[in-house]
Motif scaffolding. Structure first.
Motif, mmCIF file in Angstrom:
data_model
loop_
_atom_site.group_PDB
_atom_site.id
_atom_site.type_symbol
_atom_site.label_atom_id
_atom_site.label_comp_id
_atom_site.label_asym_id
_atom_site.label_seq_id
_atom_site.Cartn_x
_atom_site.Cartn_y
_atom_site.Cartn_z
ATOM 1 N N LEU A 162 0.842 -1.188 0.000
ATOM 2 C CA LEU A 162 0.000 0.000 0.000
ATOM 3 C C LEU A 162 0.882 1.243 0.000
ATOM 4 C CD1 LEU A 162 -2.633 -1.093 2.675
ATOM 5 C CD2 LEU A 162 -2.827 -1.241 0.208
ATOM 6 N N MET A 163 0.747 2.063 -1.046
ATOM 7 C CA MET A 163 1.471 3.330 -1.070
ATOM 8 C C MET A 163 0.940 4.213 0.059
ATOM 9 S SD MET A 163 3.804 3.371 -3.268
ATOM 10 C CE MET A 163 4.374 2.635 -4.786
ATOM 11 N N MET A 164 1.857 4.910 0.726
ATOM 12 C CA MET A 164 1.468 5.723 1.870
ATOM 13 C C MET A 164 1.803 7.201 1.637
ATOM 14 S SD MET A 164 2.776 3.278 4.992
ATOM 15 C CE MET A 164 2.236 4.481 6.221
ATOM 16 N N ARG A 165 1.088 8.042 2.343
ATOM 17 C CA ARG A 165 1.383 9.471 2.344
ATOM 18 C C ARG A 165 2.381 9.763 3.457
ATOM 19 N NH1 ARG A 165 -4.262 9.038 1.883
ATOM 20 N NH2 ARG A 165 -5.072 9.763 -0.122
ATOM 21 N N TYR A 166 3.291 10.703 3.200
ATOM 22 C CA TYR A 166 4.176 11.176 4.253
ATOM 23 C C TYR A 166 3.375 12.061 5.207
ATOM 24 C CZ TYR A 166 8.292 9.535 1.708
ATOM 25 O OH TYR A 166 9.229 8.753 1.076
ATOM 26 N N PRO A 167 3.777 12.155 6.471
ATOM 27 C CA PRO A 167 3.047 13.002 7.419
ATOM 28 C C PRO A 167 2.909 14.452 6.942
ATOM 29 C CG PRO A 167 4.636 11.633 8.574
ATOM 30 C CD PRO A 167 4.885 11.431 7.123
ATOM 31 N N GLN A 168 3.915 14.945 6.191
ATOM 32 C CA GLN A 168 3.874 16.320 5.706
ATOM 33 C C GLN A 168 2.764 16.543 4.679
ATOM 34 O OE1 GLN A 168 6.529 14.329 5.628
ATOM 35 N NE2 GLN A 168 7.922 15.177 7.157
ATOM 36 N N GLU A 169 2.256 15.458 4.096
ATOM 37 C CA GLU A 169 1.201 15.578 3.090
ATOM 38 C C GLU A 169 -0.197 15.624 3.707
ATOM 39 O OE1 GLU A 169 2.146 13.211 -0.715
ATOM 40 O OE2 GLU A 169 3.095 12.034 0.872
ATOM 41 N N LEU A 170 -0.288 15.387 4.994
ATOM 42 C CA LEU A 170 -1.584 15.347 5.660
ATOM 43 C C LEU A 170 -1.876 16.661 6.372
ATOM 44 C CD1 LEU A 170 -1.369 11.766 7.218
ATOM 45 C CD2 LEU A 170 -2.632 12.453 5.169
ATOM 46 N N VAL A 171 -3.142 17.053 6.347
ATOM 47 C CA VAL A 171 -3.584 18.260 7.048
ATOM 48 C C VAL A 171 -3.828 17.906 8.510
ATOM 49 C CG1 VAL A 171 -5.378 20.021 7.201
ATOM 50 C CG2 VAL A 171 -4.623 19.196 4.958
ATOM 51 N N ASP A 172 -3.317 18.728 9.406
ATOM 52 C CA ASP A 172 -3.552 18.531 10.829
ATOM 53 C C ASP A 172 -5.032 18.771 11.122
ATOM 54 O OD1 ASP A 172 -3.547 18.343 13.551
ATOM 55 O OD2 ASP A 172 -2.097 19.950 13.904
ATOM 56 N N ILE A 173 -5.696 17.765 11.691
ATOM 57 C CA ILE A 173 -7.132 17.883 11.961
ATOM 58 C C ILE A 173 -7.419 19.060 12.888
ATOM 59 C CG2 ILE A 173 -9.113 16.690 13.005
ATOM 60 C CD1 ILE A 173 -7.912 14.070 12.078
ATOM 61 N N GLY A 174 -6.430 19.410 13.714
ATOM 62 C CA GLY A 174 -6.610 20.525 14.628
ATOM 63 C C GLY A 174 -6.826 21.862 13.939
ATOM 64 N N GLU A 175 -6.522 21.938 12.626
ATOM 65 C CA GLU A 175 -6.736 23.177 11.890
ATOM 66 C C GLU A 175 -8.222 23.442 11.640
ATOM 67 O OE1 GLU A 175 -4.443 23.394 8.349
ATOM 68 O OE2 GLU A 175 -2.559 22.757 9.311
ATOM 69 N N TYR A 176 -9.044 22.416 11.790
ATOM 70 C CA TYR A 176 -10.473 22.552 11.528
ATOM 71 C C TYR A 176 -11.250 22.676 12.841
ATOM 72 C CZ TYR A 176 -8.996 20.951 6.921
ATOM 73 O OH TYR A 176 -8.361 20.834 5.714
ATOM 74 N N ASN A 177 -12.445 23.197 12.704
ATOM 75 C CA ASN A 177 -13.309 23.389 13.874
ATOM 76 C C ASN A 177 -14.041 22.083 14.176
ATOM 77 O OD1 ASN A 177 -14.724 24.558 15.955
ATOM 78 N ND2 ASN A 177 -16.256 25.516 14.620
ATOM 79 N N ILE A 178 -13.381 21.202 14.915
ATOM 80 C CA ILE A 178 -13.937 19.899 15.258
ATOM 81 C C ILE A 178 -14.492 19.958 16.690
ATOM 82 C CG2 ILE A 178 -13.462 17.426 15.469
ATOM 83 C CD1 ILE A 178 -13.124 18.478 12.646
#
Length: 318
Positions: A162-178
């Motif tokens: 399974l090809m994976m994304r690097y952590p730098q490619e993911l948006v931090d969920i904390g940036e959103y109003n959760i």
């Protein structure tokens, strides 16, 4: 028949398993081409200078990075090559982690690892070991010029990559109003929660992927088929990538290689250092001496000189 995307070895410790990387997905999207309505000719995309409007030849095009609006830094091909990873034919497992440790957001694209001939034993050995320990292998692979993070995991009788994304490619969920906090902060009653759980139970069942289809694609395909029957069909040849030959297996003594790998990991840290060990001075001295000795050897005499000497000896004897 499907062609391999990549061929090489799957490596963990000192064990190498020759494998081919086969696509694990099938694209079903319906794509469209733009045509000129006057004669149904395809529309081409041309490389045009934004200032002059003139078409630009490939030889005059360079790559550049836009570091600010309208500001660029031009890169030479050598600049890009210097940053490219070293190409090698191995999927090198760096660590084995718990199957639940990696979140679903890291996984991107599936491939199927297919063992080469006479490499089945090593393939099954890794598959069964991963299944029994509940682990997946985290590795890196270079396909063409891009190095990708990937995971090796068992799926039935197969090993998937399974090809994976690097952590730098993911948006931090904390940036959103959760919404954070306990359910009591949102006035959710015990009765509402109980009814929600009951609804989930009534809708629960086994995962049956065949029940889910892309209905929009099927309806659109029916419209296309109807139009094809009415107006005719234009066929085109499908392009297929070239096939790389599978490497022959070099797994001989599994027990010895496994023991050596375990002993090696006990002596050295798990993570490999990024830098390469520099060559120690003086290693190439024997080779230089050998080359000097070879240079000192007397060259072979030419046939003419040998003939003259022979004639001289005959005269003296006479």
């Amino acid at each position: 028949m499907a062609r391999p995307v990549w061929s090489g070895t799957l490596s963990f410790g000192l064990l190498n398993i020759p494998v081919s990387l086969m696509s694990g997905e099938r694209r079903t999207d319906i794509s469209f081409r733009m045509l000129d309505s006057r004669d149904n000719s395809p529309i081409r995309y041309e490389r045009v200078n934004a200032e002059s409007g003139e078409e630009v030849a490939w030889k005059d095009i360079v790559k550049a990075f836009e570091y600010d609006k309208g500001s660029y830094v031009v890169l030479d091909p050598d600049d890009i090559k210097s940053a490219a990873p070293e190409s090698h034919g191995a999927i090198e497992v760096e660590a084995f982690v718990d199957v639940t440790a990696i979140g679903p957001q890291y996984f991107e694209k599936p491939y199927v690892l297919v063992p080469a001939k006479k490499a089945e034993k090593g393939y099954v050995l890794l598959r069964e070991a991963l299944a029994s320990t509940g682990r997946i292998g985290v590795a890196r692979v270079v396909i063409r010029t891009r190095e990708s993070l990937c995971a090796v995991m068992p799926q039935g009788d197969a090993l998937l990559l399974l090809m994976m994304r690097y952590p730098q490619e993911l948006v931090d969920i904390g940036e959103y109003n959760i919404p954070e906090g306990a359910r009591g902060d949102y006035r959710i009653s015990d009765k509402e929660l109980a009814f929600s759980e009951q609804l989930i139970e009534t809708m629960s069942g086994d995962w049956q992927p065949d029940q889910y289809t892309d209905e929009f694609r099927e309806r659109l395909q029916a419209v296309i088929t109807k139009r094809m029957k009415a107006t005719g069909v234009v066929k085109r040849e499908a392009e297929e990538p070239s096939v790389a030959e599978d490497a022959s297996t070099n797994v001989v003594d599994f027990m010895a290689l496994l023991q050596q790998s375990i002993d090696k990991n006990k002596r050295t840290p798990a993570r490999k250092s990024a830098g390469k060990a520099e060559d120690k001075p003086g290693k190439d001295k024997p080779a230089k001496k050998a080359s000097k000795k070879a240079a000192k050897k007397t060259p072979a005499k030419s046939p003419k000189k040998a003939a003259k000497k022979t004639a001289g000896k005959k005269r003296k004897a006479a």
